[in-house]
Scaffold this motif. Sequence first.
Motif, mmCIF file in Angstrom:
data_model
loop_
_atom_site.group_PDB
_atom_site.id
_atom_site.type_symbol
_atom_site.label_atom_id
_atom_site.label_comp_id
_atom_site.label_asym_id
_atom_site.label_seq_id
_atom_site.Cartn_x
_atom_site.Cartn_y
_atom_site.Cartn_z
ATOM 1 N N ILE A 57 -18.661 1.334 27.975
ATOM 2 C CA ILE A 57 -19.595 0.303 27.512
ATOM 3 C C ILE A 57 -20.914 0.409 28.258
ATOM 4 N N ASN A 58 -20.816 0.606 29.583
ATOM 5 C CA ASN A 58 -22.042 0.704 30.390
ATOM 6 C C ASN A 58 -22.891 1.906 29.990
ATOM 7 N N TYR A 59 -22.235 3.046 29.758
ATOM 8 C CA TYR A 59 -22.981 4.238 29.351
ATOM 9 C C TYR A 59 -23.625 4.040 27.977
ATOM 10 N N LYS A 65 -30.676 1.364 25.904
ATOM 11 C CA LYS A 65 -31.836 0.847 26.626
ATOM 12 C C LYS A 65 -32.888 1.923 26.878
ATOM 13 N N HIS A 66 -32.458 3.174 26.888
ATOM 14 C CA HIS A 66 -33.391 4.269 27.202
ATOM 15 C C HIS A 66 -33.389 5.298 26.070
ATOM 16 N N GLU A 67 -33.523 4.808 24.847
ATOM 17 C CA GLU A 67 -33.441 5.702 23.696
ATOM 18 C C GLU A 67 -34.582 6.707 23.644
ATOM 19 N N PRO A 71 -32.991 13.085 27.738
ATOM 20 C CA PRO A 71 -32.025 13.646 28.685
ATOM 21 C C PRO A 71 -31.049 12.596 29.225
ATOM 22 N N LEU A 72 -31.587 11.396 29.583
ATOM 23 C CA LEU A 72 -30.733 10.340 30.096
ATOM 24 C C LEU A 72 -29.780 9.850 29.018
ATOM 25 N N MET A 73 -30.292 9.694 27.794
ATOM 26 C CA MET A 73 -29.461 9.227 26.692
ATOM 27 C C MET A 73 -28.345 10.238 26.395
ATOM 28 N N GLN A 74 -28.678 11.524 26.411
ATOM 29 C CA GLN A 74 -27.669 12.549 26.157
ATOM 30 C C GLN A 74 -26.590 12.548 27.238
ATOM 31 N N LYS A 75 -27.015 12.364 28.492
ATOM 32 C CA LYS A 75 -26.050 12.320 29.602
ATOM 33 C C LYS A 75 -25.130 11.105 29.460
ATOM 34 N N ALA A 76 -25.719 9.955 29.098
ATOM 35 C CA ALA A 76 -24.929 8.738 28.944
ATOM 36 C C ALA A 76 -23.926 8.874 27.793
ATOM 37 N N LEU A 77 -24.385 9.460 26.683
ATOM 38 C CA LEU A 77 -23.496 9.638 25.533
ATOM 39 C C LEU A 77 -22.396 10.645 25.838
ATOM 40 N N LYS A 78 -22.739 11.687 26.592
ATOM 41 C CA LYS A 78 -21.731 12.676 26.983
ATOM 42 C C LYS A 78 -20.630 12.022 27.812
ATOM 43 N N LYS A 79 -21.025 11.160 28.765
ATOM 44 C CA LYS A 79 -20.049 10.451 29.590
ATOM 45 C C LYS A 79 -19.203 9.503 28.735
ATOM 46 N N THR A 80 -19.840 8.870 27.750
ATOM 47 C CA THR A 80 -19.103 7.978 26.848
ATOM 48 C C THR A 80 -18.033 8.750 26.088
ATOM 49 N N ILE A 81 -18.398 9.920 25.601
ATOM 50 C CA ILE A 81 -17.435 10.753 24.862
ATOM 51 C C ILE A 81 -16.301 11.210 25.770
#
Length: 277
Positions: A57-59, A65-67, A71-81
């Motif tokens: 949820i946090n990721y 928030k940082h769409e 790079p940050l969004m891709q990292k967050a989505l990768k962690k979510t997956i």
Amino acid sequence: MPNIVKQRQNLHQQLKDSEDRIKTLQQQIYFAQKLSTIGTMGCLVAHEFNNILVPMINYAELALKHENDVPLMQKALKKTIEHGNRAALIIQSMLNLVRDHAQNRQWFRLKDIVDECFLCLARDLSKDGIIVTVSVPDDLMVFAVSSQVLQVLLNLIINARQAMLDRGGRLTLEAGETPDGGVSIRVIDTGCGIDPQLLDKIFEPFFTTKTDAARPDQRGTGLGLAVCKNIMDAHNGSISVTSSPGGGTTFTLSLPPADKSAPQLTQSDISDLSDLT
């Protein structure tokens, strides 16, 4: 004379009906124990899923928030997956245990089953103060029903954890090939141990010392070790135990050398809980 023949026929039919009922009850006991194991795992999974879902949820929120920060969004989505895939693997492992697909003996890598055990538990045992050591050769192959070996190891690992809760300790799982070509597996804990007067009873159906435990994941039904013994017997193997109060417990599983000409194991083999008849 005809009456005697008829009476004998009736007795034979009654005996067959009784045997069928016993067989049905034995199968129900086997599956009841499996559900009990899954119930215990469910208590552990509930805690661990919180540790998986909260970061997911946090990721996801971080990505929203940082769409504009790709790079940050891709990292967050990768962690979510990654967290989502881990949750899916845990659920799939539990479903595989319930479905019990493969009932035939086959070759499998024991290390894969051990890894599956800890995946099913979905619990970092270090959070319980338990240090886990696994010593299983990567190339050690076992000829058995993999789902049933998984069930036996799960029961022993859960029992070991319960014996060390609130005090911590070390859980060691080691395996190797025996001189005759069989396989020996040992599950060792440094927990509270077992009273010597109870050692002869622990493989009896419905015998348990954990009915009054305060936590659900510490309670037992008395079926786990009975089914473990039955599974090992059906594999022409054995399960033994050594223990002392305060000195920990060691369960040893012994599987004989593979005999490819032997009949394949079926569900009815493991359902024959002879101790109950």
